[in-house]
Design an enzyme around this catalytic site. Structure first.
Site, mmCIF file in Angstrom:
data_model
loop_
_atom_site.group_PDB
_atom_site.id
_atom_site.type_symbol
_atom_site.label_atom_id
_atom_site.label_comp_id
_atom_site.label_asym_id
_atom_site.label_seq_id
_atom_site.Cartn_x
_atom_site.Cartn_y
_atom_site.Cartn_z
ATOM 1 N N THR A 45 1.783 -19.173 1.552
ATOM 2 C CA THR A 45 2.539 -17.931 2.096
ATOM 3 C C THR A 45 2.404 -16.766 1.262
ATOM 4 O O THR A 45 2.350 -16.504 -0.029
ATOM 5 C CB THR A 45 4.262 -18.340 1.922
ATOM 6 O OG1 THR A 45 4.407 -19.327 2.547
ATOM 7 C CG2 THR A 45 5.157 -17.074 2.226
ATOM 8 N N LYS B 211 9.760 -13.852 -3.675
ATOM 9 C CA LYS B 211 8.186 -13.510 -3.348
ATOM 10 C C LYS B 211 8.308 -13.396 -1.879
ATOM 11 O O LYS B 211 7.567 -12.427 -1.356
ATOM 12 C CB LYS B 211 7.227 -14.662 -3.897
ATOM 13 C CG LYS B 211 5.834 -14.260 -3.515
ATOM 14 C CD LYS B 211 5.037 -15.591 -3.686
ATOM 15 C CE LYS B 211 4.731 -16.225 -2.314
ATOM 16 N NZ LYS B 211 3.896 -17.473 -2.220
ATOM 17 N N LYS C 48 6.025 -16.785 9.341
ATOM 18 C CA LYS C 48 6.794 -17.495 8.221
ATOM 19 C C LYS C 48 7.627 -16.087 7.581
ATOM 20 O O LYS C 48 8.911 -16.365 7.160
ATOM 21 C CB LYS C 48 5.670 -17.645 7.143
ATOM 22 C CG LYS C 48 6.205 -18.111 5.828
ATOM 23 C CD LYS C 48 6.967 -19.496 5.965
ATOM 24 C CE LYS C 48 7.600 -19.909 4.770
ATOM 25 N NZ LYS C 48 6.762 -20.542 3.842
#
Lengths: 289, 289
Positions: free
Chosen positions: B96, B239, B171
């Site tokens: 990711t 993050k 995502k």
């Protein structure tokens, strides 16, 4: 059973119909008499000119009105139900209202030996029409045990949450969850569309995982199309959030996002969306340049 | 097929295992060599000292590392995979990361005739272990068609979202949805408990309706017990939200609640909860006096 139903709005009208279909003898009262006439035309039963008259000789009196003052008026006002009720009868209030008004009504009725249950519902107009409502109940176990089988006429799940007011508190928790959830969903789907992704495909992919929700499944695709002319109105949501935020001032629960989303709903109202579904939080984000 | 897998963390380790179990010839690389040794001990296959060596002669090179700089290092660094790859091969990055790094890697690889797919996953450690991940893919259709059957070894749904970067963008949308959803859930359940309701009973009642979600079903009860030692870590969520908020600066999507929740997660980190599950937003509310 001989029952009364006070308030034939979008929820009360079909709920009272399910009681009649369930074999109960229903007398109805509605502020606008024409609607009560239409109801008796469809379902039989009796029609009364005042809540007190509707409630006379009834074992259970159901109410589903708009807000705290309306509850107070139909239950304990000059022509309120309590003036017609006998000892041992029960008032079941399906209005989404404050826990304080539930406690106030329970006290006023207890003085005459009448029981009280606060019993807000979720499931919306469709749930009321299909008899598939979730009913969150606060009050005494005895009264609950007598009233629950009758509520089963329109409830798929009727649960006693605790003492008087607990039904309202559970409904508030439900609305608080929805506020953050729908805003998160709106931000995620708007981001996806602005990033050039196909909204429907994004929903197909992420709805089965950790971001999945009833709202994504049932409202995500219409949000992507900026359509909101259905569902649970922003005006009602703001009433519910007002009650929840006021209650939280007393119990110490912090509601930073629910309070913020309430302000976003205020903006939707100013944009003309008071009657739009709660998923219209998306519209604020879509219209931003 | 001859493949390589770079990065044997909590996700990559079992994912590479599924490739081996699926009959593929897997060479692995991991920064900490001991883990790569353990992996070959369990699954066979080969072990390489550098990404370039692991990638040599492989048709597809998979990566699952920590962040943008790590992607850049294992793909295009001094000993990066691209130095070992032949024309027509493909890099599939399951990290990711940002859409920008995906575009950068796609460009660097295209110059050598190597394809690139950004393919972040959701489903967590359990999904990686069970081979039930959702894989969101960005890139060219040709490369996708060749790599998708291999990804089926650990994916229950492998979907091409659009051009390069689209997997990462999908995502991000997923994480944005979760941020608002979990905060709303925390506010609702904390409110319920502070109001004296039983948390589990509240979840039983409201989880089947319009407030229902995967998070409520799978995290609500542990939230009510203030338990977070499992699941998807707050450090990783921060993050992901950093990347999403940075991307939104470019595409114009407003993220008022996601940005606020990111700050709440910062507070959870300060409270020592960086490794706790994202549902630990509840802890902030519970510990308030």
């Amino acid at each position: 059973m001989k029952v009364a139903f006070l308030g034939l709005g979008v929820m009360g009208y079909p709920m009272a119909g399910h009681l009649a279909a369930g074999g109960h003898e229903v007398t109805v009262y509605n502020r606008t008499a024409a609607k009560a006439e239409r109801w008796t035309g469809e379902h039989g039963g009796g029609r009364a000119e005042t809540p007190a008259e509707a409630a006379r000789g009834r074992e259970i009196v159901f109410a589903c009105v708009g807000d705290d003052p309306s509850v107070r008026e139909v239950v304990a006002g000059e022509h309120g139900a309590l003036h017609g009720m006998a000892e041992g009868a029960i008032v079941v209030d399906h209005t989404t209202a404050s826990a304080d008004i539930a406690r106030e009504m329970a006290g006023a009725l207890a003085a005459r030996g009448v029981g009280f249950l606060d019993a807000p519902v979720s499931g919306g107009q469709a749930g009321a029409e299909n008899g598939q409502l979730t009913v969150m109940v606060g009050g005494e176990r005895d009264a609950f045990d007598r009233a629950a089988p009758v509520m089963d006429c329109y409830g798929k799940a009727v649960t006693l949450m605790g003492g008087v007011g607990s039904g309202q508190l559970c409904k508030m928790a439900n609305q608080i969850c929805i506020a953050g959830l729908v805003q998160g969903l709106a931000e995620g789907l708007n981001f996806a569309q602005r990033a050039g992704l196909d909204g429907d495909r994004t929903i197909d992919v992420i709805s089965r995982g950790a971001a999945g929700s009833w709202q994504m499944e049932n409202r995500g695709r219409t949000m992507c199309r900026d359509e909101y002319a259905f569902g649970f109105a922003v005006d009602w949501m703001r009433k519910d959030l007002r009650i929840a935020i006021a209650e939280a001032r007393g119990n110490g629960a912090l509601l930073p996002v629910a309070a913020l989303v309430d302000q976003f709903y205020a903006e939707v109202q100013r944009l003309g969306g008071g009657r739009w579904d709660t998923s219209s939080l998306m519209h604020r984000l879509k219209r931003a340049p």
